[in-house]
Enzyme design. Structure first.
Site, short mmCIF file in Angstrom:
data_model
loop_
_atom_site.label_atom_id
_atom_site.label_comp_id
_atom_site.label_asym_id
_atom_site.label_seq_id
_atom_site.Cartn_x
_atom_site.Cartn_y
_atom_site.Cartn_z
CE LYS A 207 -4.20 -1.55 2.20
NZ LYS A 207 -4.93 -1.43 3.45
CG HIS B 129 -0.05 7.16 5.29
ND1 HIS B 129 0.02 7.54 6.60
CD2 HIS B 129 -0.55 5.91 5.30
CE1 HIS B 129 -0.43 6.57 7.37
NE2 HIS B 129 -0.78 5.56 6.61
CG HIS C 219 3.37 4.42 7.25
ND1 HIS C 219 2.61 4.37 6.11
CD2 HIS C 219 2.78 3.60 8.14
CE1 HIS C 219 1.59 3.54 6.32
NE2 HIS C 219 1.67 3.06 7.52
N1 ARG Z 1 -0.05 -0.99 9.68
C1 ARG Z 1 -0.88 -0.05 10.36
C2 ARG Z 1 -1.16 1.16 9.48
O1 ARG Z 1 -0.40 1.44 8.59
C3 ARG Z 1 -0.26 0.44 11.65
C4 ARG Z 1 -0.06 -0.62 12.69
C5 ARG Z 1 -0.07 -0.06 14.08
N2 ARG Z 1 0.17 -1.03 15.09
C6 ARG Z 1 -0.71 -1.91 15.56
N3 ARG Z 1 -0.30 -2.75 16.47
N4 ARG Z 1 -1.97 -1.90 15.19
O2 ARG Z 1 -2.13 1.85 9.69
#
Ligand code: ARG
Length: 491
Positions: free
Chosen positions: A58, A61, A64
């Site tokens: 994906k 953004h 991140h």
């Molecule tokens: N991959 C998720 C995102 O990009 C963030 C993960 C955050 N951590 C978790 N333990 N949910 O939105």
């Protein structure tokens, strides 16, 4: 009562503030610092910090990038306070999108392109297959089939998925290296698919799982127990969700790493998600969920590169370097350097970090290349410049001299507030205290430079004294920036 040591006493919001007369402390050459007992209260044993956590295939953004640098700051801070820190990256590597990606790769993918530029190629395939699936039922069915094969651990599907994951992690590692960030563990949602089903069973046996009208499995979070607020943990087709995997992941981490506290760093749109996560863990009897914390941050508006909207993190880093190189070539004061590109890279990244850390994390801010890269004012460029000026220009030209007892030249009393700043940052996990302190210090140094020049001062004693001042300031900046990021400790 006020006296010569306590300059001011004020009260508000349930706290009493004592302002210490720093000048006096400095004059008396008293070593001022917070007591070690107070600092010990900040020690938590083992801290697990989960940050960055991008999603495979994906779009990257700005969130991140924020999560990456903020999480790294928190991990460094915790470590410098004496905690054992575990740095974890929890990849978004599971879910229906991998069905689409796997099925789409068969049609639009190319192994050659995947090896050359994996992030770009996977993203392209993902966009194409999503478009196709909008009107093509066969594509949708193929995606469902692929995901089912993955869930059933069929080897062909699993090895393609594994390839996507490995290539992505390699690519990200390269970018993290540029940022001076590292992880002890690369985890991900995929690690917890089976455990997530076990969590559902536990919820069931504890009487916490209810069935909604739509046939989904939910946990009732309403205080009155009337299902007015529920959290879905199981789809009607029996598959688990993001939150179910997070429940499983938290329980698994506690068992594996015995953390004393766990910190999650994501944007504020996930506040409710983490609130629900901790709530359910507590309801399941995991009292340690009280020591789990979500650090939310605001959105970044307008992060664009010259070629348009940002899709990949690397584009932002490249743009910062290119713009910095350009600014350096325009500046009259830039001296010849051994490695101009490397300097531009470091200064550009410091500028990104300082811009991000200046305000409260929860605030949204507008990304502004020009403001961020200014050589004057409160920027990372100014911070780097001040340090380089102290370290390189002055110190290398004059032989280093040391004189015992020269410490009282520390007329810059604010140096003595570093402990307080560190304590504040550790309490609310906000980098702004430290960053603003450093910027203030740089301004003080700039005025000290104007008023107390080292070069050209007539008396030997003054020269020596000033040199010591300069040397200690350079040392202090270096020390103080350690929590900000490891690699860019300043050149
Ligand atoms: N991959 C998720 C995102 O990009 C963030 C993960 C955050 N951590 C978790 N333990 N949910 O939105």
């Amino acid at each position: 009562k006020q006296d010569s040591v306590v300059e001011d006493i004020s009260a508000g919001c349930g706290v009493i503030n004592f302002k210490v007369n720093r000048k006096l402390l400095v004059q008396e050459d008293v070593k001022f610092g917070l007591t070690s007992e107070l600092f010990n209260t900040l020690k938590r044993g083992t801290t697990l910090v989960e940050y960055s956590s991008p999603n495979i295939a994906k779009k990257f953004h700005a969130g991140h990038l924020r999560s990456t640098i903020i999480g790294n700051f928190i991990a460094n801070l915790k470590q410098s306070l004496g905690n054992n820190v575990i740095r974890m990256n929890y990849l978004g590597d599971w879910g229906m999108q991998f069905g689409l990606l796997g099925a789409g790769f068969g049609q639009f993918g190319c192994q050659e392109k995947l090896k050359q530029n994996p992030l770009q190629h996977l993203f392209e395939v993902y966009v194409q297959v999503n478009k196709e699936a909008e009107h093509n039922e066969d594509m949708k069915q193929a995606a469902r089939d692929f995901f089912r094969q993955l869930e059933q651990h069929e080897s062909e599907a699993v090895s393609l998925w594994q390839q996507f994951r490995e290539i992505t992690v390699d690519e990200y590692q390269h970018i993290y290296k540029r940022l001076g960030v590292h992880f002890d563990i690369y985890s991900g949602e995929s690690f917890h698919q089976d455990q997530a089903q076990e969590v559902v069973q536990q919820l069931q046996s504890q009487g916490l799982l209810k069935t909604s009208e739509k046939g989904t499995g939910v946990v009732d979070l309403s205080p009155a127990g009337d299902m007015s607020s529920v959290c879905t943990v199981l789809r009607s087709d029996g598959t688990t969700l993001y939150i179910t995997r997070d429940l499983a992941a938290a329980i698994d981490r506690k068992a594996k790493y015995h953390f004393d506290e766990m910190i999650y760093v994501t944007d504020k749109s996930q506040e409710n998600h983490f609130h629900q996560l901790f709530h359910i863990l507590l309801a399941m009897g995991h009292s340690w969920a009280d020591r789990c914390k979500h650090v939310p941050f605001g959105l970044v508006r307008g992060m664009k590169t010259r070629s348009g909207e940002v899709v990949f993190l690397e584009d932002v880093l490249d743009e910062a370097r290119a713009r910095m190189l350009h600014n350096m070539s325009q500046s009259k004061t830039t001296k010849e350097m051994d490695n101009t590109e490397d300097t531009a890279e470091k200064v550009g990244i410091s500028a990104l970090i300082v811009q991000d850390f200046k305000g409260p994390l929860l605030s949204d801010y507008t990304f502004d290349w020009d403001r961020m890269l200014q050589a004057q004012g409160d920027t990372g460029v100014f911070l780097q410049y001040t340090h380089a000026r102290l370290c390189r220009s002055v110190l290398l030209k004059i032989t280093k001299l040391y004189l015992a007892g020269g410490v009282s030249i520390f007329a810059l009393c604010d140096l003595y507030s570093y402990d307080e700043v560190l304590y504040q940052s550790a309490q609310d996990l906000q980098p702004k205290h430290l960053v603003n302190f450093l910027l203030k210090l740089c301004h003080l140094i700039a005025s000290a430079h104007r008023e107390l020049p080292v070069k050209g001062s007539s008396q030997v004693v003054a020269q020596v004294g000033r040199l010591i001042l300069v040397d200690s300031l350079a040392f202090n900046i270096q020390l103080y920036t350690v929590p900000l990021c490891t690699k860019h400790k300043l050149i």
